[in-house]
Design a protein around this motif. Sequence first.
Motif, PDB file in Angstrom:
ATOM      1  N   GLU A  77      -3.423   4.031   9.591  1.00  0.00           N
ATOM      2  CA  GLU A  77      -2.745   4.723   8.503  1.00  0.00           C
ATOM      3  C   GLU A  77      -1.394   4.080   8.243  1.00  0.00           C
ATOM      4  O   GLU A  77      -0.621   3.840   9.174  1.00  0.00           O
ATOM      5  N   ILE A  78      -1.102   3.805   6.982  1.00  0.00           N
ATOM      6  CA  ILE A  78       0.187   3.230   6.605  1.00  0.00           C
ATOM      7  C   ILE A  78       1.288   4.267   6.868  1.00  0.00           C
ATOM      8  O   ILE A  78       1.215   5.384   6.363  1.00  0.00           O
ATOM      9  N   PRO A 119       0.823  -1.213   0.000  1.00  0.00           N
ATOM     10  CA  PRO A 119       0.000   0.000   0.000  1.00  0.00           C
ATOM     11  C   PRO A 119       0.861   1.268   0.000  1.00  0.00           C
ATOM     12  O   PRO A 119       2.064   1.215   0.262  1.00  0.00           O
ATOM     13  N   GLU A 120       0.218   2.393  -0.265  1.00  0.00           N
ATOM     14  CA  GLU A 120       0.907   3.682  -0.243  1.00  0.00           C
ATOM     15  C   GLU A 120       1.012   4.206   1.180  1.00  0.00           C
ATOM     16  O   GLU A 120       0.058   4.108   1.963  1.00  0.00           O
ATOM     17  N   SER A 165      -7.525  -1.242  11.855  1.00  0.00           N
ATOM     18  CA  SER A 165      -7.704   0.026  11.154  1.00  0.00           C
ATOM     19  C   SER A 165      -6.519   0.941  11.444  1.00  0.00           C
ATOM     20  O   SER A 165      -5.978   0.927  12.549  1.00  0.00           O
ATOM     21  N   GLY A 173       0.691   6.733   4.028  1.00  0.00           N
ATOM     22  CA  GLY A 173      -0.299   7.789   4.233  1.00  0.00           C
ATOM     23  C   GLY A 173      -1.720   7.361   3.964  1.00  0.00           C
ATOM     24  O   GLY A 173      -2.666   8.051   4.344  1.00  0.00           O
ATOM     25  N   LYS A 174      -1.907   6.218   3.333  1.00  0.00           N
ATOM     26  CA  LYS A 174      -3.254   5.737   3.018  1.00  0.00           C
ATOM     27  C   LYS A 174      -3.914   5.177   4.281  1.00  0.00           C
ATOM     28  O   LYS A 174      -3.276   4.514   5.085  1.00  0.00           O
ATOM     29  N   LEU A 175      -5.205   5.447   4.421  1.00  0.00           N
ATOM     30  CA  LEU A 175      -5.990   4.955   5.552  1.00  0.00           C
ATOM     31  C   LEU A 175      -6.750   3.700   5.145  1.00  0.00           C
ATOM     32  O   LEU A 175      -7.299   3.626   4.050  1.00  0.00           O
ATOM     33  N   PHE A 176      -6.780   2.736   6.061  1.00  0.00           N
ATOM     34  CA  PHE A 176      -7.506   1.491   5.825  1.00  0.00           C
ATOM     35  C   PHE A 176      -8.366   1.166   7.029  1.00  0.00           C
ATOM     36  O   PHE A 176      -7.987   1.433   8.167  1.00  0.00           O
ATOM     37  N   ASP A 218      -9.912  -4.443   5.291  1.00  0.00           N
ATOM     38  CA  ASP A 218      -9.713  -3.955   3.917  1.00  0.00           C
ATOM     39  C   ASP A 218      -8.539  -4.697   3.283  1.00  0.00           C
ATOM     40  O   ASP A 218      -7.608  -5.105   3.979  1.00  0.00           O
ATOM     41  N   ALA A 233      -5.184  -4.552   1.689  1.00  0.00           N
ATOM     42  CA  ALA A 233      -4.122  -3.543   1.727  1.00  0.00           C
ATOM     43  C   ALA A 233      -2.994  -3.848   0.751  1.00  0.00           C
ATOM     44  O   ALA A 233      -2.154  -3.000   0.484  1.00  0.00           O
TER      45      ALA A 233
END
Length: 123
Positions: free
Chosen positions: A71-72, A40-41, A69, A43-46, A50, A52
């Motif tokens: 943020e990466i 995943p990138e 849950s 800064g992306k939120l999951f 989800d 990833a």
Amino acid sequence: MTTKYTEDHEWITVEGGIATIGITPHAQDALGDVVFVDLPEVGKLFAQKDVAGVVESVKAAADVYMPVSGEITEVNEALRDDPSLANSDPLGAGWFFKVKLSDAAQVDALLDATAYDAFTQQG
């Protein structure tokens, strides 16, 4: 530092509100030789559960699910460069990404080593 597991065969360790996540030895053994990972990138939120990322092997492709849950905050660039780390050191150098937890209580609901071992022995 305690390691927890999911029924989707991810492992997670938490230190200071940051979780490190990868696939379990059971998962990499079932997949065979890992040849590619899609991470995943930053800064992306999951949300929990989800998709990833993806791990591809000589046998199959499998989704990597978020056990919690958050943020990466970091991805394992070494794994992107050398996907075989997921086979040779799945619980160490083969980690996938790090996440800043949104809800630390989600970790408590995951499987401990004994429960995960029992789960993998079923069926």
